[in-house]
Design a protein around this motif. Structure first.
Motif, PDB file in Angstrom:
ATOM      1  N   ARG A  38     -20.954  16.860  33.196  1.00 14.14           N
ATOM      2  CA  ARG A  38     -20.450  17.631  32.421  1.00 14.14           C
ATOM      3  C   ARG A  38     -21.682  17.993  31.400  1.00 14.14           C
ATOM      4  N   GLN A  39     -20.807  19.306  31.209  1.00 12.71           N
ATOM      5  CA  GLN A  39     -21.537  20.210  29.913  1.00 12.71           C
ATOM      6  C   GLN A  39     -20.885  20.693  28.628  1.00 12.71           C
ATOM      7  N   ALA A  40     -21.214  20.068  27.290  1.00 17.93           N
ATOM      8  CA  ALA A  40     -20.564  20.506  26.764  1.00 17.93           C
ATOM      9  C   ALA A  40     -21.680  22.013  25.468  1.00 17.93           C
ATOM     10  N   PRO A  41     -20.700  22.230  24.544  1.00 20.14           N
ATOM     11  CA  PRO A  41     -21.610  24.141  24.414  1.00 20.14           C
ATOM     12  C   PRO A  41     -23.347  23.708  23.321  1.00 20.14           C
ATOM     13  N   GLY A  42     -23.718  24.550  24.807  1.00 21.55           N
ATOM     14  CA  GLY A  42     -25.029  23.982  23.888  1.00 21.55           C
ATOM     15  C   GLY A  42     -26.121  23.515  24.840  1.00 21.55           C
ATOM     16  N   LYS A  43     -25.380  22.272  25.146  1.00 24.47           N
ATOM     17  CA  LYS A  43     -25.907  21.288  25.775  1.00 24.47           C
ATOM     18  C   LYS A  43     -26.104  21.442  27.372  1.00 24.47           C
ATOM     19  N   GLU A  44     -27.770  20.815  27.474  1.00 21.31           N
ATOM     20  CA  GLU A  44     -27.604  20.376  29.114  1.00 21.31           C
ATOM     21  C   GLU A  44     -26.523  19.921  30.213  1.00 21.31           C
ATOM     22  N   ARG A  45     -26.090  20.382  31.574  1.00 17.95           N
ATOM     23  CA  ARG A  45     -25.173  19.984  31.974  1.00 17.95           C
ATOM     24  C   ARG A  45     -25.347  18.143  32.204  1.00 17.95           C
ATOM     25  N   GLU A  46     -25.155  17.067  32.444  1.00 14.40           N
ATOM     26  CA  GLU A  46     -25.890  16.005  32.115  1.00 14.40           C
ATOM     27  C   GLU A  46     -24.094  14.948  33.461  1.00 14.40           C
ATOM     28  N   PHE A  47     -25.406  14.166  33.931  1.00  7.59           N
ATOM     29  CA  PHE A  47     -24.521  12.981  34.920  1.00  7.59           C
ATOM     30  C   PHE A  47     -23.410  11.614  33.772  1.00  7.59           C
ATOM     31  N   ARG A  67     -15.691   2.716  29.929  1.00  2.00           N
ATOM     32  CA  ARG A  67     -14.040   3.378  29.393  1.00  2.00           C
ATOM     33  C   ARG A  67     -14.060   4.481  30.680  1.00  2.00           C
ATOM     34  N   PHE A  68     -14.851   4.702  31.808  1.00  2.00           N
ATOM     35  CA  PHE A  68     -14.295   6.042  32.273  1.00  2.00           C
ATOM     36  C   PHE A  68     -14.822   4.990  34.121  1.00  2.00           C
ATOM     37  N   THR A  69     -13.572   5.660  34.458  1.00  8.59           N
ATOM     38  CA  THR A  69     -13.846   4.983  36.434  1.00  8.59           C
ATOM     39  C   THR A  69     -13.344   5.705  37.343  1.00  8.59           C
ATOM     40  N   ILE A  70     -14.475   5.988  38.285  1.00  6.33           N
ATOM     41  CA  ILE A  70     -14.699   7.002  39.534  1.00  6.33           C
ATOM     42  C   ILE A  70     -13.968   6.169  40.311  1.00  6.33           C
ATOM     43  N   SER A  71     -13.313   7.184  41.334  1.00  2.66           N
ATOM     44  CA  SER A  71     -12.749   7.058  42.540  1.00  2.66           C
ATOM     45  C   SER A  71     -12.750   8.140  43.389  1.00  2.66           C
ATOM     46  N   ARG A  72     -12.337   7.600  44.499  1.00  8.23           N
ATOM     47  CA  ARG A  72     -12.255   8.837  45.557  1.00  8.23           C
ATOM     48  C   ARG A  72     -10.720   8.298  46.198  1.00  8.23           C
ATOM     49  N   ASP A  73     -10.208   9.056  47.199  1.00  5.15           N
ATOM     50  CA  ASP A  73      -9.184   9.574  48.170  1.00  5.15           C
ATOM     51  C   ASP A  73      -9.552  10.109  49.472  1.00  5.15           C
ATOM     52  N   LEU A  86     -11.284   8.183  24.771  1.00  4.46           N
ATOM     53  CA  LEU A  86     -11.752   9.412  24.593  1.00  4.46           C
ATOM     54  C   LEU A  86     -12.626   9.008  23.288  1.00  4.46           C
ATOM     55  N   LYS A  87     -13.213   9.753  23.453  1.00  2.00           N
ATOM     56  CA  LYS A  87     -14.459   9.960  21.991  1.00  2.00           C
ATOM     57  C   LYS A  87     -14.779  11.370  21.893  1.00  2.00           C
ATOM     58  N   PRO A  88     -14.307  11.802  20.449  1.00  2.00           N
ATOM     59  CA  PRO A  88     -14.426  13.116  19.952  1.00  2.00           C
ATOM     60  C   PRO A  88     -16.081  13.863  20.939  1.00  2.00           C
ATOM     61  N   GLU A  89     -16.667  13.277  21.193  1.00  2.00           N
ATOM     62  CA  GLU A  89     -17.867  13.715  22.161  1.00  2.00           C
ATOM     63  C   GLU A  89     -17.672  13.786  23.279  1.00  2.00           C
ATOM     64  N   ASP A  90     -16.856  13.332  23.954  1.00  5.08           N
ATOM     65  CA  ASP A  90     -16.387  13.260  25.226  1.00  5.08           C
ATOM     66  C   ASP A  90     -15.837  15.174  25.731  1.00  5.08           C
ATOM     67  N   THR A  91     -15.464  15.433  25.120  1.00  7.69           N
ATOM     68  CA  THR A  91     -15.803  17.446  24.927  1.00  7.69           C
ATOM     69  C   THR A  91     -16.458  17.722  25.413  1.00  7.69           C
ATOM     70  N   ALA A  92     -16.002  18.060  26.864  1.00  9.83           N
ATOM     71  CA  ALA A  92     -16.845  19.005  27.526  1.00  9.83           C
ATOM     72  C   ALA A  92     -15.871  19.802  28.790  1.00  9.83           C
ATOM     73  N   VAL A  93     -17.265  20.661  29.697  1.00 14.47           N
ATOM     74  CA  VAL A  93     -16.650  20.859  30.846  1.00 14.47           C
ATOM     75  C   VAL A  93     -16.887  20.270  31.228  1.00 14.47           C
ATOM     76  N   THR A 115     -13.140  21.876  35.133  1.00 20.77           N
ATOM     77  CA  THR A 115     -12.228  21.616  33.961  1.00 20.77           C
ATOM     78  C   THR A 115     -13.000  21.252  32.762  1.00 20.77           C
ATOM     79  N   GLN A 116     -11.814  21.764  31.411  1.00 15.51           N
ATOM     80  CA  GLN A 116     -12.591  21.672  29.989  1.00 15.51           C
ATOM     81  C   GLN A 116     -11.459  20.181  29.581  1.00 15.51           C
ATOM     82  N   VAL A 117     -12.074  19.561  29.356  1.00 18.22           N
ATOM     83  CA  VAL A 117     -11.668  18.841  28.585  1.00 18.22           C
ATOM     84  C   VAL A 117     -12.286  18.219  26.731  1.00 18.22           C
ATOM     85  N   THR A 118     -11.133  18.222  25.677  1.00 16.59           N
ATOM     86  CA  THR A 118     -11.151  18.539  25.065  1.00 16.59           C
ATOM     87  C   THR A 118     -10.479  17.427  24.108  1.00 16.59           C
ATOM     88  N   VAL A 119     -11.055  16.582  23.468  1.00 16.06           N
ATOM     89  CA  VAL A 119     -10.885  15.785  22.688  1.00 16.06           C
ATOM     90  C   VAL A 119     -10.943  15.716  20.876  1.00 16.06           C
TER      91      VAL A 119
END
Length: 121
Positions: A38-47, A67-73, A86-93, A115-119
């Protein structure tokens, strides 16, 4: 060539949930490990999270663990990120990435458009 398309982003209130998806085409999906960044405005892309191609072993950033769960089909060539509490600090692309492993974006050769996620608080 690989194409990755994210979907499912949107606006959600703090404490809510959202699931983003990443649909892959062009390569054998099950042959690759994948990740979410994810990447928030003005920040580096983070894992955010990653999942192994065969074992399904997962890894998470400390900020989203529990809080988050990754999965695949593999049958649907789709990866998911379920985001709860979700927290406001999770806001990012949010971006999906394929073909790598680890926390560095440079380790992944293929990327979606995000994809944009806004909390809201």
């Amino acid at each position: 060539q690989v194409q990755l398309v994210e979907s499912g982003g949107g606006l959600v209130q703090a404490g809510g949930s959202l699931r983003v998806s990443c649909a892959a085409s062009g390569r054998t999906f099950s042959s690759y490990s994948m990740g979410w960044f994810r990447q928030a405005p003005g920040k580096e892309r983070e894992f955010v999270a990653s999942i192994r191609r065969s074992s399904g072993m997962t890894a998470y950033a400390d900020s989203v663990k529990g809080r988050f769960t990754i999965s695949r089909d593999n049958a649907k060539n789709t990866m998911y990120l379920q985001m709860n509490s979700l927290k406001p600090e999770d806001t990012a692309v949010y971006y999906c990435a394929l073909g790598g492993w680890g926390v560095a974006p440079s380790g992944y050769p293929y990327w979606g458009q995000g994809t944009q996620v806004t909390v809201s608080s």
